[in-house]
Design a protein around this motif. Structure first.
Motif, PDB file in Angstrom:
ATOM      1  N   VAL A  35       0.836  -1.207   0.000  1.00 12.39           N
ATOM      2  CA  VAL A  35       0.000   0.000   0.000  1.00 12.39           C
ATOM      3  C   VAL A  35       0.869   1.255   0.000  1.00 12.39           C
ATOM      4  CG1 VAL A  35      -1.664   1.342   1.338  1.00 12.39           C
ATOM      5  CG2 VAL A  35      -1.976  -1.125   1.064  1.00 12.39           C
ATOM      6  N   ALA A  36       1.925   1.257   0.816  1.00 19.39           N
ATOM      7  CA  ALA A  36       2.823   2.413   0.870  1.00 19.39           C
ATOM      8  C   ALA A  36       3.508   2.648  -0.463  1.00 19.39           C
ATOM      9  CB  ALA A  36       3.862   2.217   1.972  1.00 19.39           C
ATOM     10  N   TYR A  37       3.778   1.576  -1.195  1.00 19.27           N
ATOM     11  CA  TYR A  37       4.446   1.697  -2.490  1.00 19.27           C
ATOM     12  C   TYR A  37       3.486   2.159  -3.575  1.00 19.27           C
ATOM     13  CZ  TYR A  37       7.513   0.466  -6.378  1.00 19.27           C
ATOM     14  OH  TYR A  37       8.284   0.505  -7.503  1.00 19.27           O
ATOM     15  N   VAL A  38       2.248   1.672  -3.550  1.00 19.84           N
ATOM     16  CA  VAL A  38       1.293   1.961  -4.617  1.00 19.84           C
ATOM     17  C   VAL A  38       0.547   3.275  -4.374  1.00 19.84           C
ATOM     18  CG1 VAL A  38      -0.806   1.110  -5.754  1.00 19.84           C
ATOM     19  CG2 VAL A  38       1.022  -0.480  -5.140  1.00 19.84           C
ATOM     20  N   PHE A  39       0.402   3.676  -3.115  1.00 17.66           N
ATOM     21  CA  PHE A  39      -0.418   4.840  -2.786  1.00 17.66           C
ATOM     22  C   PHE A  39       0.014   6.114  -3.526  1.00 17.66           C
ATOM     23  CE2 PHE A  39      -1.809   8.287   0.146  1.00 17.66           C
ATOM     24  CZ  PHE A  39      -3.173   8.068   0.030  1.00 17.66           C
ATOM     25  N   PRO A  40       1.307   6.439  -3.605  1.00 19.49           N
ATOM     26  CA  PRO A  40       1.680   7.647  -4.362  1.00 19.49           C
ATOM     27  C   PRO A  40       1.274   7.599  -5.831  1.00 19.49           C
ATOM     28  CG  PRO A  40       3.487   6.946  -2.957  1.00 19.49           C
ATOM     29  CD  PRO A  40       2.468   5.852  -2.928  1.00 19.49           C
ATOM     30  N   PHE A  41       1.331   6.411  -6.436  1.00 22.79           N
ATOM     31  CA  PHE A  41       0.928   6.287  -7.831  1.00 22.79           C
ATOM     32  C   PHE A  41      -0.578   6.501  -7.984  1.00 22.79           C
ATOM     33  CE2 PHE A  41      -0.225   3.675 -11.589  1.00 22.79           C
ATOM     34  CZ  PHE A  41       0.504   4.383 -12.539  1.00 22.79           C
ATOM     35  N   LEU A  42      -1.358   6.002  -7.019  1.00 26.27           N
ATOM     36  CA  LEU A  42      -2.803   6.229  -7.058  1.00 26.27           C
ATOM     37  C   LEU A  42      -3.124   7.712  -6.884  1.00 26.27           C
ATOM     38  CD1 LEU A  42      -4.045   3.198  -4.918  1.00 26.27           C
ATOM     39  CD2 LEU A  42      -3.925   3.395  -7.406  1.00 26.27           C
ATOM     40  N   ILE A  43      -2.391   8.392  -6.018  1.00 22.80           N
ATOM     41  CA  ILE A  43      -2.565   9.835  -5.868  1.00 22.80           C
ATOM     42  C   ILE A  43      -2.241  10.545  -7.171  1.00 22.80           C
ATOM     43  CG2 ILE A  43      -1.662  11.885  -4.692  1.00 22.80           C
ATOM     44  CD1 ILE A  43      -1.290  10.213  -2.217  1.00 22.80           C
ATOM     45  N   ASN A  44      -1.200  10.078  -7.845  1.00 22.03           N
ATOM     46  CA  ASN A  44      -0.819  10.658  -9.137  1.00 22.03           C
ATOM     47  C   ASN A  44      -1.972  10.580 -10.123  1.00 22.03           C
ATOM     48  OD1 ASN A  44       0.485  11.487 -11.466  1.00 22.03           O
ATOM     49  ND2 ASN A  44       2.205  10.109 -11.233  1.00 22.03           N
ATOM     50  N   ILE A  45      -2.586   9.403 -10.245  1.00 21.25           N
ATOM     51  CA  ILE A  45      -3.691   9.221 -11.191  1.00 21.25           C
ATOM     52  C   ILE A  45      -4.879  10.091 -10.804  1.00 21.25           C
ATOM     53  CG2 ILE A  45      -5.328   7.556 -12.128  1.00 21.25           C
ATOM     54  CD1 ILE A  45      -3.221   5.398 -11.712  1.00 21.25           C
ATOM     55  N   ALA A  46      -5.270  10.048  -9.534  1.00 20.65           N
ATOM     56  CA  ALA A  46      -6.455  10.778  -9.090  1.00 20.65           C
ATOM     57  C   ALA A  46      -6.272  12.288  -9.234  1.00 20.65           C
ATOM     58  CB  ALA A  46      -6.776  10.420  -7.643  1.00 20.65           C
ATOM     59  N   THR A  47      -5.144  12.809  -8.830  1.00 21.00           N
ATOM     60  CA  THR A  47      -4.931  14.256  -8.848  1.00 21.00           C
ATOM     61  C   THR A  47      -4.875  14.796 -10.266  1.00 21.00           C
ATOM     62  OG1 THR A  47      -3.697  14.072  -6.780  1.00 21.00           O
ATOM     63  CG2 THR A  47      -3.433  16.108  -8.014  1.00 21.00           C
ATOM     64  N   SER A  48      -4.396  13.995 -11.209  1.00 24.14           N
ATOM     65  CA  SER A  48      -4.322  14.474 -12.591  1.00 24.14           C
ATOM     66  C   SER A  48      -5.700  14.735 -13.180  1.00 24.14           C
ATOM     67  CB  SER A  48      -3.564  13.464 -13.451  1.00 24.14           C
ATOM     68  OG  SER A  48      -4.293  12.259 -13.590  1.00 24.14           O
ATOM     69  N   PHE A  49      -6.753  14.144 -12.595  1.00 18.28           N
ATOM     70  CA  PHE A  49      -8.117  14.352 -13.084  1.00 18.28           C
ATOM     71  C   PHE A  49      -8.920  15.305 -12.191  1.00 18.28           C
ATOM     72  CE2 PHE A  49      -7.026  10.240 -15.003  1.00 18.28           C
ATOM     73  CZ  PHE A  49      -7.348  10.506 -16.328  1.00 18.28           C
ATOM     74  N   LYS A  50      -8.248  16.009 -11.302  1.00 23.53           N
ATOM     75  CA  LYS A  50      -8.916  16.998 -10.460  1.00 23.53           C
ATOM     76  C   LYS A  50      -8.775  18.396 -11.051  1.00 23.53           C
ATOM     77  CE  LYS A  50      -7.916  14.553  -6.094  1.00 23.53           C
ATOM     78  NZ  LYS A  50      -7.213  14.650  -4.789  1.00 23.53           N
ATOM     79  N   THR A  51      -9.589  19.302 -10.566  1.00 27.63           N
ATOM     80  CA  THR A  51      -9.369  20.707 -10.858  1.00 27.63           C
ATOM     81  C   THR A  51      -8.251  21.211  -9.949  1.00 27.63           C
ATOM     82  OG1 THR A  51     -11.020  21.412  -9.228  1.00 27.63           O
ATOM     83  CG2 THR A  51     -11.780  21.022 -11.499  1.00 27.63           C
ATOM     84  N   GLU A  52      -7.657  22.337 -10.315  1.00 28.95           N
ATOM     85  CA  GLU A  52      -6.530  22.832  -9.523  1.00 28.95           C
ATOM     86  C   GLU A  52      -6.962  23.205  -8.110  1.00 28.95           C
ATOM     87  OE1 GLU A  52      -2.962  26.166  -9.847  1.00 28.95           O
ATOM     88  OE2 GLU A  52      -4.025  25.466 -11.622  1.00 28.95           O
ATOM     89  N   SER A  53      -8.153  23.780  -7.974  1.00 28.99           N
ATOM     90  CA  SER A  53      -8.631  24.144  -6.640  1.00 28.99           C
ATOM     91  C   SER A  53      -8.890  22.903  -5.785  1.00 28.99           C
ATOM     92  CB  SER A  53      -9.908  24.974  -6.755  1.00 28.99           C
ATOM     93  OG  SER A  53     -10.917  24.248  -7.457  1.00 28.99           O
ATOM     94  N   ALA A  54      -9.469  21.849  -6.396  1.00 23.40           N
ATOM     95  CA  ALA A  54      -9.730  20.617  -5.647  1.00 23.40           C
ATOM     96  C   ALA A  54      -8.427  19.923  -5.264  1.00 23.40           C
ATOM     97  CB  ALA A  54     -10.596  19.681  -6.480  1.00 23.40           C
ATOM     98  N   ALA A  55      -7.437  19.954  -6.137  1.00 21.05           N
ATOM     99  CA  ALA A  55      -6.152  19.354  -5.819  1.00 21.05           C
ATOM    100  C   ALA A  55      -5.460  20.098  -4.683  1.00 21.05           C
ATOM    101  CB  ALA A  55      -5.260  19.342  -7.057  1.00 21.05           C
ATOM    102  N   THR A  56      -5.635  21.411  -4.640  1.00 22.15           N
ATOM    103  CA  THR A  56      -5.034  22.200  -3.563  1.00 22.15           C
ATOM    104  C   THR A  56      -5.742  21.945  -2.241  1.00 22.15           C
ATOM    105  OG1 THR A  56      -4.438  23.920  -5.152  1.00 22.15           O
ATOM    106  CG2 THR A  56      -4.424  24.535  -2.819  1.00 22.15           C
ATOM    107  N   ALA A  57      -7.080  21.835  -2.283  1.00 22.41           N
ATOM    108  CA  ALA A  57      -7.845  21.638  -1.050  1.00 22.41           C
ATOM    109  C   ALA A  57      -7.687  20.232  -0.490  1.00 22.41           C
ATOM    110  CB  ALA A  57      -9.325  21.931  -1.320  1.00 22.41           C
TER     111      ALA A  57
END
Length: 291
Positions: A35-57
């Motif tokens: 989980v610790a190894y994969v979690f940053p990659f999942l954050i990468n995928i999810a954040t790339s599809f967010k708006t900038e304000s949502a990614a900041t919040a």
């Protein structure tokens, strides 16, 4: 009969008591590490599809509140990202093909062809592998500049066409092939080149696949060499361009979706290549012949 009954009783006892605590603890540790190894990659995928304000919040959220492809639209429509990708594809394909060919030839020469100074060359090869790449950046720049290759395609590609690690891997694999195979080919009238291309290389598929993936990954993710080998905007590769994005070259704000979207696109080719050929990498014995 008693022995069989005793074994059956022991197995039943184990099932009743469940798995051992040590094994359960081992599985828990492995799950946490995964989980610790994969979690940053999942954050990468999810954040790339967010708006900038949502990614900041909510930068660590795995579910975008508002699904958006604005980051990818900006990458391909308002930046030089397509140019960077084209440059990386060209450099990576040429470098990968060159490394597979030249590493194989050099490895075969060190493993099978006797010549004066072969031991010295191999010792230097091993020594080069122990030197950090950053130490060689300034000498590399001086050589490229002296040969009038600076800020050109040749400066990006030629210095990467062969690497010590690839030669080392290929030499080790060629030495595992029985010499009787080559001796029989020589009896049949085959020369060195024919033996190499028609007999030895087809038997070296596992090592060739390994070299291909390592070469692709290394040249695709290369950054320091491209920094010292070029300066014009027309020769910027993905790694160099994404580094510029990290410095905020396309505007104000944190630009998390933009940066992570570029990083995700960079990651996909190497990941896909590895998953396709991972069995070939693990199968290091296929193609070998026992004497």
């Amino acid at each position: 009969m008693r022995t069989a009954s005793a074994l059956t009783g022991r197995a039943t006892g184990r099932r009743r008591h469940g798995p051992r605590p040590g094994r359960v603890l081992l599985y828990l540790v492995l799950v946490v590490l995964a989980v610790a190894y994969v979690f940053p990659f999942l954050i990468n995928i999810a954040t790339s599809f967010k708006t900038e304000s949502a990614a900041t919040a909510d930068p660590l959220g795995l579910l975008p509140q508002t699904f958006s492809t604005a980051a990818y639209a900006k990458l391909f429509g308002a930046s030089d990202f397509p140019l960077w990708m084209r440059n990386s594809v060209v450099v990576t394909l040429v470098v990968t093909a060159g490394r597979v060919l030249f590493d194989s030839m050099a490895g075969y020469a060190l493993a099978r062809i006797p010549f004066r100074g072969r031991g010295v060359i191999y010792a230097l090869l091993v020594a080069i592998m122990s030197v950090p790449g950053v130490v060689l950046l300034i000498p590399k720049f001086l050589v490229i500049n002296q040969l009038s290759m600076y800020d050109s395609w040749s400066g990006l590609i030629v210095p990467l066409l062969c690497d010590a690690a690839g030669v080392f891997i290929m030499k080790g694999f060629f030495e595992s092939i029985p010499t009787s195979v080559e001796e029989q080919a020589r009896v049949d009238g085959a020369g060195t080149w024919r033996i190499f291309f028609s007999i030895v290389l087809p038997m070296s598929v596992p090592s060739l696949v390994t070299i291909t993936i390592l070469s692709f990954q290394g040249s695709w993710n290369e950054l320091s060499h491209f920094i010292v080998a070029s300066r014009s905007s027309g020769l910027v590769t993905l790694t160099k361009g994404v580094a510029q994005l990290s410095a905020g070259s396309l505007g104000q704000g944190n630009q998390y979706p933009l940066k992570l979207g570029a990083a995700l696109i960079m990651t996909l080719p190497v990941a896909v290549l590895f998953f396709i050929f991972q069995r070939r990498i693990m199968d290091t014995t296929s193609g070998s012949v026992k004497e």
